[in-house]
Write a protein that holds these residues in place. Structure first.
Motif, PDB file in Angstrom:
ATOM      1  N   GLN A  78       0.916  -1.290  -0.171  1.00  0.00           N
ATOM      2  CA  GLN A  78      -0.102   0.091   0.079  1.00  0.00           C
ATOM      3  C   GLN A  78       1.064   1.243  -0.256  1.00  0.00           C
ATOM      4  OE1 GLN A  78      -2.566  -0.303   2.994  1.00  0.00           O
ATOM      5  NE2 GLN A  78      -4.739  -1.388   1.789  1.00  0.00           N
ATOM      6  N   LYS A  79       1.732   1.119   0.531  1.00  0.00           N
ATOM      7  CA  LYS A  79       2.709   2.490   0.792  1.00  0.00           C
ATOM      8  C   LYS A  79       4.175   1.842   1.288  1.00  0.00           C
ATOM      9  CE  LYS A  79       2.693   6.268   2.847  1.00  0.00           C
ATOM     10  NZ  LYS A  79       3.681   7.239   1.593  1.00  0.00           N
ATOM     11  N   VAL A  80       5.335   3.132   0.871  1.00  0.00           N
ATOM     12  CA  VAL A  80       6.380   2.151   1.355  1.00  0.00           C
ATOM     13  C   VAL A  80       6.930   3.465   1.754  1.00  0.00           C
ATOM     14  CG1 VAL A  80       8.920   1.486   0.941  1.00  0.00           C
ATOM     15  CG2 VAL A  80       6.896   0.175   0.162  1.00  0.00           C
ATOM     16  N   ILE A  81       7.900   3.809   2.985  1.00  0.00           N
ATOM     17  CA  ILE A  81       8.133   5.017   3.535  1.00  0.00           C
ATOM     18  C   ILE A  81       9.628   4.114   3.539  1.00  0.00           C
ATOM     19  CG2 ILE A  81       8.689   6.533   5.210  1.00  0.00           C
ATOM     20  CD1 ILE A  81       5.751   7.117   6.120  1.00  0.00           C
ATOM     21  N   GLY A  82      11.190   5.038   3.012  1.00  0.00           N
ATOM     22  CA  GLY A  82      11.813   4.570   3.026  1.00  0.00           C
ATOM     23  C   GLY A  82      13.323   5.687   3.916  1.00  0.00           C
ATOM     24  N   PHE A  83      14.148   5.263   4.900  1.00  0.00           N
ATOM     25  CA  PHE A  83      14.409   6.277   5.365  1.00  0.00           C
ATOM     26  C   PHE A  83      16.202   5.688   5.568  1.00  0.00           C
ATOM     27  CE2 PHE A  83      11.182   7.189   8.793  1.00  0.00           C
ATOM     28  CZ  PHE A  83      10.534   6.115   8.516  1.00  0.00           C
ATOM     29  N   ASP A  84      17.141   7.320   5.567  1.00  0.00           N
ATOM     30  CA  ASP A  84      18.980   6.841   5.605  1.00  0.00           C
ATOM     31  C   ASP A  84      18.977   8.149   5.781  1.00  0.00           C
ATOM     32  OD1 ASP A  84      20.115   4.654   3.570  1.00  0.00           O
ATOM     33  OD2 ASP A  84      21.215   6.150   4.154  1.00  0.00           O
ATOM     34  N   VAL A  85      20.049   7.513   6.251  1.00  0.00           N
ATOM     35  CA  VAL A  85      21.221   9.361   7.291  1.00  0.00           C
ATOM     36  C   VAL A  85      21.450  10.173   5.210  1.00  0.00           C
ATOM     37  CG1 VAL A  85      21.058   8.641   8.998  1.00  0.00           C
ATOM     38  CG2 VAL A  85      23.363   7.663   7.802  1.00  0.00           C
ATOM     39  N   ASP A  86      21.613   9.731   4.284  1.00  0.00           N
ATOM     40  CA  ASP A  86      22.553   9.074   3.988  1.00  0.00           C
ATOM     41  C   ASP A  86      22.072  10.668   1.962  1.00  0.00           C
ATOM     42  OD1 ASP A  86      25.108   9.829   1.515  1.00  0.00           O
ATOM     43  OD2 ASP A  86      25.059   8.179   1.290  1.00  0.00           O
ATOM     44  N   PRO A  87      21.887  11.629   2.436  1.00  0.00           N
ATOM     45  CA  PRO A  87      21.397  12.628   1.600  1.00  0.00           C
ATOM     46  C   PRO A  87      21.722  12.220  -0.094  1.00  0.00           C
ATOM     47  CG  PRO A  87      23.284  13.867   2.859  1.00  0.00           C
ATOM     48  CD  PRO A  87      22.773  12.243   2.994  1.00  0.00           C
ATOM     49  N   ASN A  88      23.215  11.564  -0.439  1.00  0.00           N
ATOM     50  CA  ASN A  88      23.404  11.689  -1.578  1.00  0.00           C
ATOM     51  C   ASN A  88      23.665  10.031  -2.181  1.00  0.00           C
ATOM     52  OD1 ASN A  88      25.512  12.975  -1.872  1.00  0.00           O
ATOM     53  ND2 ASN A  88      26.734  12.596  -0.366  1.00  0.00           N
ATOM     54  N   ALA A  89      22.795   9.211  -1.055  1.00  0.00           N
ATOM     55  CA  ALA A  89      22.571   7.653  -1.645  1.00  0.00           C
ATOM     56  C   ALA A  89      21.056   8.296  -1.791  1.00  0.00           C
ATOM     57  CB  ALA A  89      22.527   6.569  -0.307  1.00  0.00           C
ATOM     58  N   LEU A  90      20.423   9.064  -1.156  1.00  0.00           N
ATOM     59  CA  LEU A  90      18.892   9.228  -1.009  1.00  0.00           C
ATOM     60  C   LEU A  90      18.217   9.980  -2.381  1.00  0.00           C
ATOM     61  CD1 LEU A  90      17.301  10.593   2.376  1.00  0.00           C
ATOM     62  CD2 LEU A  90      16.932   8.155   1.264  1.00  0.00           C
ATOM     63  N   ALA A  91      19.329  10.821  -3.235  1.00  0.00           N
ATOM     64  CA  ALA A  91      19.392  11.500  -4.147  1.00  0.00           C
ATOM     65  C   ALA A  91      19.158  10.643  -5.162  1.00  0.00           C
ATOM     66  CB  ALA A  91      19.628  12.424  -4.758  1.00  0.00           C
ATOM     67  N   ILE A  92      19.797   9.130  -5.229  1.00  0.00           N
ATOM     68  CA  ILE A  92      19.787   8.340  -6.405  1.00  0.00           C
ATOM     69  C   ILE A  92      18.940   7.413  -5.891  1.00  0.00           C
ATOM     70  CG2 ILE A  92      21.127   5.961  -7.504  1.00  0.00           C
ATOM     71  CD1 ILE A  92      23.572   7.691  -6.394  1.00  0.00           C
TER      72      ILE A  92
END
Lengths: 220, 128
Positions: A78-92
């Motif tokens: 239904q929905k996924v929320i991803g969490f990460d501390v690294d903004p560079n990884a999140l941009a990809i």
């Protein structure tokens, strides 16, 4: 997975092979992506044997470039929320989500999961949490257990987390001592061909044994 | 970021633990996923998501945005069955995405940036 079509592992692997890797892996964060074939194997189990994805609200902890978020969404979450501390990884990760046309289902947050237990809104929020945490080697000792606690806090159902096989006894003990009412089980053991991402991996392709840990809160 | 996710975000800065939710949302740019890219309207899904929503926080947030949407004070069980209400919520919770903006803590006024659709909830060392 398109409804009405039979599941084919090969198509799932090829779908996941479009997920881009970290461009500059961060050594402190022990970043590496679970390869598409291993991910596909794990997530077909999560879907067909564990019923942990379809129509579920899923948290992807330490989501990196989004491999597990995208794998989860393949099975009609239904929905996924991803969490990460690294903004560079999140941009990809965001590019990967856009390319897979999944921005209606997956959202990502730049967030430090070590603080999540201060926030009551996250308590038991997710039906399922999937996680590929840092293994807690090098300068990160103990971080894998802290993140596992974070996942147990935020899930009201099951948690699936990938850990180093050598830590599995300790994990069982840790969970049983700190969460005596949840069920913990070691599922799949996998030989992980860690790419030679970091200089301290002396051998060219160090094989690491990892194990999928399952924690089940539904029988509380 | 979608409003359903905004609905769980609170200020987690050290010492700020009273009036820290919902974060005051300022939207600079937003976009709607078109019908092709968004999952189909599915009343059961919206009803499920509503179980996760703090209605007051959502209503309050929407009332400060110039999106021309007004949510009722209370969501009655009848409204949660109403197709028109659920379709509006589908648009609000599934299709609409905040791309650039800020969120401010109502208590300590700490600002969290939203850039390229991704909220930055990281705290500085002296804030943890």
């Amino acid at each position: 997975m398109q409804s009405g079509k039979a599941f084919k592992l090969k198509s799932f692997v090829s779908y996941l092979s479009n997920v881009e890797e970290f461009d500059k892996p961060n050594i402190q964060l022990e970043q590496y992506m679970t390869p598409p074939d291993i991910t596909a194997n794990l997530f077909q189990i999560l879907h067909f044997e564990e019923d942990a994805l379809e129509n579920k609200i899923v948290g992807d902890f330490c989501c990196g470039t989004g491999m597990y978020s995208i794998a989860s969404s393949y099975f009609n979450t239904q929905k996924v929320i991803g969490f990460d501390v690294d903004p560079n990884a999140l941009a990809i990760c965001q590019e990967n989500i856009d390319n897979a046309e999944l921005s209606d289902k997956i959202e990502i947050l730049n967030y430090d999961l070590l603080n999540i237990q201060n926030e009551e809104k996250y308590k038991d929020y997710f039906d399922t949490v999937v996680m590929n945490p840092p293994f807690g080697t090098k300068n990160n000792e103990g971080i894998d257990m802290k993140l596992l606690s974070a996942a147990i806090y935020a899930s009201k159902g099951k948690v699936f987390s990938l850990h180093k096989e050598s830590t599995s006894k300790y994990i069982l003990k840790y969970v049983k001592e700190n969460y005596p009412q949840v069920e913990v089980e070691l599922m799949q053991k996998i030989a992980f061909d860690l790419p030679n991402t970091y200089k301290f991996h002396k051998k060219k392709n160090a094989v690491t044994e990892v194990v999928l840990v399952k924690i089940d809160k539904t029988k509380l | 970021m979608k409003l359903i996710t905004h609905n769980i975000l609170m200020c987690n800065r050290k010492g700020c633990n009273g009036n820290n939710f919902p974060l005051k949302l300022v939207v600079n740019t937003w976009k709607d996923l078109d019908a092709e890219n968004a999952q189909d309207y599915n009343p059961a899904l919206i009803q499920r998501l509503l179980e996760k929503i703090e209605w007051n926080a959502l209503r309050q947030t929407v009332s400060t945005l110039d999106w021309g949407m007004d949510l009722p004070e209370v969501l009655t069980p009848e409204m949660a069955q109403d197709d028109k209400v659920l379709q509006d919520l589908h648009k609000l919770l599934i299709q609409r995405q905040v791309i650039e903006g800020q969120m401010q803590c109502p208590g300590c006024e700490r600002v969290y940036e939203i850039h390229n659709g991704i909220p930055n909830m990281l705290l500085k060392e002296d804030e943890v």
